[in-house]
Design a protein around this motif. Structure first.
Motif, PDB file in Angstrom:
ATOM      1  N   LEU A  65       0.824  -1.209   0.000  1.00 37.08           N
ATOM      2  CA  LEU A  65       0.000   0.000   0.000  1.00 37.08           C
ATOM      3  C   LEU A  65       0.859   1.260   0.000  1.00 37.08           C
ATOM      4  O   LEU A  65       0.508   2.267  -0.631  1.00 37.08           O
ATOM      5  N   HIS A  66       1.994   1.212   0.691  1.00 46.45           N
ATOM      6  CA  HIS A  66       2.896   2.363   0.715  1.00 46.45           C
ATOM      7  C   HIS A  66       3.450   2.636  -0.686  1.00 46.45           C
ATOM      8  O   HIS A  66       3.503   3.795  -1.128  1.00 46.45           O
ATOM      9  N   GLN A  67       3.845   1.571  -1.383  1.00 44.81           N
ATOM     10  CA  GLN A  67       4.348   1.753  -2.744  1.00 44.81           C
ATOM     11  C   GLN A  67       3.255   2.295  -3.660  1.00 44.81           C
ATOM     12  O   GLN A  67       3.472   3.233  -4.427  1.00 44.81           O
ATOM     13  N   ALA A  68       2.070   1.715  -3.547  1.00 44.28           N
ATOM     14  CA  ALA A  68       0.955   2.174  -4.381  1.00 44.28           C
ATOM     15  C   ALA A  68       0.585   3.615  -4.053  1.00 44.28           C
ATOM     16  O   ALA A  68       0.202   4.386  -4.949  1.00 44.28           O
ATOM     17  N   GLY A  69       0.707   3.997  -2.789  1.00 41.18           N
ATOM     18  CA  GLY A  69       0.371   5.352  -2.375  1.00 41.18           C
ATOM     19  C   GLY A  69       1.223   6.422  -3.024  1.00 41.18           C
ATOM     20  O   GLY A  69       0.823   7.593  -3.068  1.00 41.18           O
ATOM     21  N   THR A 122       9.228   1.720 -21.512  1.00 37.22           N
ATOM     22  CA  THR A 122       8.217   0.702 -21.198  1.00 37.22           C
ATOM     23  C   THR A 122       8.864  -0.558 -20.648  1.00 37.22           C
ATOM     24  O   THR A 122       8.379  -1.154 -19.665  1.00 37.22           O
ATOM     25  N   LYS A 123       9.971  -0.961 -21.247  1.00 37.14           N
ATOM     26  CA  LYS A 123      10.669  -2.165 -20.791  1.00 37.14           C
ATOM     27  C   LYS A 123      11.154  -2.010 -19.350  1.00 37.14           C
ATOM     28  O   LYS A 123      11.011  -2.934 -18.527  1.00 37.14           O
ATOM     29  N   LYS A 124      11.691  -0.845 -19.036  1.00 38.51           N
ATOM     30  CA  LYS A 124      12.176  -0.592 -17.681  1.00 38.51           C
ATOM     31  C   LYS A 124      11.029  -0.617 -16.678  1.00 38.51           C
ATOM     32  O   LYS A 124      11.125  -1.256 -15.613  1.00 38.51           O
ATOM     33  N   GLU A 125       9.934   0.064 -17.005  1.00 37.54           N
ATOM     34  CA  GLU A 125       8.784   0.112 -16.110  1.00 37.54           C
ATOM     35  C   GLU A 125       8.210  -1.283 -15.884  1.00 37.54           C
ATOM     36  O   GLU A 125       7.909  -1.672 -14.745  1.00 37.54           O
ATOM     37  N   ASP A 126       8.065  -2.050 -16.973  1.00 33.46           N
ATOM     38  CA  ASP A 126       7.500  -3.402 -16.861  1.00 33.46           C
ATOM     39  C   ASP A 126       8.386  -4.306 -16.006  1.00 33.46           C
ATOM     40  O   ASP A 126       7.880  -5.115 -15.210  1.00 33.46           O
ATOM     41  N   ALA A 127       9.695  -4.170 -16.171  1.00 36.74           N
ATOM     42  CA  ALA A 127      10.614  -5.020 -15.399  1.00 36.74           C
ATOM     43  C   ALA A 127      10.498  -4.730 -13.903  1.00 36.74           C
ATOM     44  O   ALA A 127      10.472  -5.648 -13.073  1.00 36.74           O
ATOM     45  N   LEU A 128      10.421  -3.453 -13.552  1.00 35.41           N
ATOM     46  CA  LEU A 128      10.293  -3.084 -12.141  1.00 35.41           C
ATOM     47  C   LEU A 128       8.950  -3.533 -11.571  1.00 35.41           C
ATOM     48  O   LEU A 128       8.876  -4.058 -10.445  1.00 35.41           O
ATOM     49  N   VAL A 141     -12.306  -5.989 -15.011  1.00 36.71           N
ATOM     50  CA  VAL A 141     -11.888  -4.744 -15.667  1.00 36.71           C
ATOM     51  C   VAL A 141     -11.500  -3.710 -14.615  1.00 36.71           C
ATOM     52  O   VAL A 141     -10.473  -3.018 -14.757  1.00 36.71           O
ATOM     53  N   ILE A 142     -12.302  -3.571 -13.573  1.00 40.09           N
ATOM     54  CA  ILE A 142     -11.997  -2.608 -12.507  1.00 40.09           C
ATOM     55  C   ILE A 142     -10.637  -2.925 -11.878  1.00 40.09           C
ATOM     56  O   ILE A 142      -9.847  -2.015 -11.588  1.00 40.09           O
ATOM     57  N   ARG A 143     -10.357  -4.206 -11.660  1.00 39.13           N
ATOM     58  CA  ARG A 143      -9.051  -4.591 -11.114  1.00 39.13           C
ATOM     59  C   ARG A 143      -7.919  -4.175 -12.050  1.00 39.13           C
ATOM     60  O   ARG A 143      -6.879  -3.670 -11.612  1.00 39.13           O
ATOM     61  N   MET A 144      -8.112  -4.369 -13.335  1.00 39.25           N
ATOM     62  CA  MET A 144      -7.101  -3.947 -14.308  1.00 39.25           C
ATOM     63  C   MET A 144      -6.888  -2.438 -14.248  1.00 39.25           C
ATOM     64  O   MET A 144      -5.744  -1.956 -14.268  1.00 39.25           O
ATOM     65  N   CYS A 145      -7.990  -1.699 -14.163  1.00 37.23           N
ATOM     66  CA  CYS A 145      -7.891  -0.246 -14.105  1.00 37.23           C
ATOM     67  C   CYS A 145      -7.118   0.217 -12.866  1.00 37.23           C
ATOM     68  O   CYS A 145      -6.324   1.164 -12.933  1.00 37.23           O
ATOM     69  N   LEU A 146      -7.351  -0.451 -11.752  1.00 38.84           N
ATOM     70  CA  LEU A 146      -6.703  -0.034 -10.508  1.00 38.84           C
ATOM     71  C   LEU A 146      -5.209  -0.304 -10.493  1.00 38.84           C
ATOM     72  O   LEU A 146      -4.441   0.440  -9.866  1.00 38.84           O
ATOM     73  N   ILE A 147      -4.762  -1.353 -11.181  1.00 36.87           N
ATOM     74  CA  ILE A 147      -3.343  -1.712 -11.089  1.00 36.87           C
ATOM     75  C   ILE A 147      -2.530  -1.313 -12.309  1.00 36.87           C
ATOM     76  O   ILE A 147      -1.296  -1.394 -12.280  1.00 36.87           O
ATOM     77  N   HIS A 148      -3.169  -0.844 -13.379  1.00 37.91           N
ATOM     78  CA  HIS A 148      -2.468  -0.748 -14.667  1.00 37.91           C
ATOM     79  C   HIS A 148      -1.272   0.185 -14.662  1.00 37.91           C
ATOM     80  O   HIS A 148      -0.328  -0.019 -15.404  1.00 37.91           O
ATOM     81  N   ASP A 149      -1.292   1.216 -13.844  1.00 36.07           N
ATOM     82  CA  ASP A 149      -0.186   2.180 -13.845  1.00 36.07           C
ATOM     83  C   ASP A 149       0.686   2.104 -12.598  1.00 36.07           C
ATOM     84  O   ASP A 149       1.463   3.023 -12.321  1.00 36.07           O
ATOM     85  N   LEU A 150       0.585   1.019 -11.842  1.00 32.75           N
ATOM     86  CA  LEU A 150       1.378   0.931 -10.617  1.00 32.75           C
ATOM     87  C   LEU A 150       2.882   0.880 -10.879  1.00 32.75           C
ATOM     88  O   LEU A 150       3.667   1.247 -10.008  1.00 32.75           O
ATOM     89  N   GLU A 205      -2.671  16.585 -12.687  1.00 34.66           N
ATOM     90  CA  GLU A 205      -3.358  15.348 -12.355  1.00 34.66           C
ATOM     91  C   GLU A 205      -2.337  14.341 -11.848  1.00 34.66           C
ATOM     92  O   GLU A 205      -1.208  14.279 -12.342  1.00 34.66           O
ATOM     93  N   SER A 206      -2.714  13.552 -10.857  1.00 34.13           N
ATOM     94  CA  SER A 206      -1.833  12.481 -10.402  1.00 34.13           C
ATOM     95  C   SER A 206      -2.220  11.175 -11.084  1.00 34.13           C
ATOM     96  O   SER A 206      -3.329  11.035 -11.620  1.00 34.13           O
ATOM     97  N   VAL A 207      -1.321  10.214 -11.059  1.00 34.07           N
ATOM     98  CA  VAL A 207      -1.624   8.895 -11.610  1.00 34.07           C
ATOM     99  C   VAL A 207      -2.777   8.257 -10.841  1.00 34.07           C
ATOM    100  O   VAL A 207      -3.631   7.582 -11.417  1.00 34.07           O
ATOM    101  N   ALA A 208      -2.824   8.495  -9.525  1.00 36.82           N
ATOM    102  CA  ALA A 208      -3.925   7.961  -8.721  1.00 36.82           C
ATOM    103  C   ALA A 208      -5.258   8.566  -9.148  1.00 36.82           C
ATOM    104  O   ALA A 208      -6.280   7.861  -9.183  1.00 36.82           O
ATOM    105  N   ASP A 209      -5.286   9.860  -9.465  1.00 39.42           N
ATOM    106  CA  ASP A 209      -6.505  10.496  -9.972  1.00 39.42           C
ATOM    107  C   ASP A 209      -7.014   9.750 -11.207  1.00 39.42           C
ATOM    108  O   ASP A 209      -8.199   9.437 -11.333  1.00 39.42           O
TER     109      ASP A 209
END
Length: 206
Positions: free
Chosen positions: A10-14, A88-94, A61-70, A31-35
């Motif tokens: 939750l801290h990371q997601a926050g 994209t490769k760097k983000e996906d790897a992390l 779908v809602i689950r996908m929306c919530l996690i897609h940009d984490l 706008e924030s990514v969380a917004d």
């Protein structure tokens, strides 16, 4: 899941609460990514009762929306028109490495969602991706025209068009957003800012 593990996730997601996107939502705040993630999840919830989506697992779908940009909690957000394959490769790897550290059953669920989102072959994945694109253009229509880059005048009308092609309902939503965009640009050229949706013909007659 142990409380400490849950808190760490939750801290990371926050961090997405203070991870800015390109779009400005007021004179002093982007706008924030969380917004963004919140509203595409809300869009999915609102569509869940519609006939076209009766055969679609909108909770998924809602689950996908919530996690897609984490993944952006690690890298920050890069606008689509600037993002490279390397970014994209760097983000996906992390992101993938982080999810791999989760305990079961969360690890398996998230990995399954991410694989489905990457493949974009199910209606659920296509719906999430379309909403992701539509929310971005919606946010820009809500922002002041003087915050737009020159390239965004055309991009607003083309961005996401291919992604909604599978769905008559989402095509109609894109058309409505495009009408807003065109009216916003027209009024902007006349020095009349428009940040709220244009009224429908019926509303205008009241």
């Amino acid at each position: 899941m142990e409380p400490e593990t849950l808190l760490a996730i939750l801290h990371q997601a926050g961090k997405l609460k203070k991870t800015p996107r390109h779009c400005w939502i007021s004179a002093d705040r982007r706008e924030s990514v969380a917004d963004h993630s919140f509203r595409i999840a809300l869009m999915a919830m609102l569509l869940s009762g519609e006939e076209e989506f009766r055969d679609t697992d909108m909770n998924r779908v809602i689950r996908m929306c919530l996690i897609h940009d984490l993944g952006e909690s690690f890298t920050g957000d890069i606008p689509a028109f600037d993002k490279t394959a390397g970014d994209t490769k760097k983000e996906d790897a992390l992101f993938d490495g982080w999810v791999a550290s989760f305990p079961e059953p969360q690890r398996g669920e998230w990995q399954g969602l991410l694989a489905e989102m990457e493949a974009l072959s199910t209606k659920e994945a296509k719906t999430y991706k379309a909403l992701d694109k539509l929310e971005a253009v919606l946010s820009h229509d809500e922002s002041d025209l003087d915050t737009w880059l020159p390239l965004e005048y055309d991009l607003q009308l083309t961005y996401g068009r291919d992604n909604v092609a599978f769905s008559p309902r989402l095509q109609a939503l894109k058309d409505a957003i495009d009408a807003w965009t065109e009216e916003k640009i027209r009024l902007g050229e006349e020095g009349k800012p428009l940040t709220d949706p244009p009224k429908s013909r019926d509303e205008g007659d009241r």
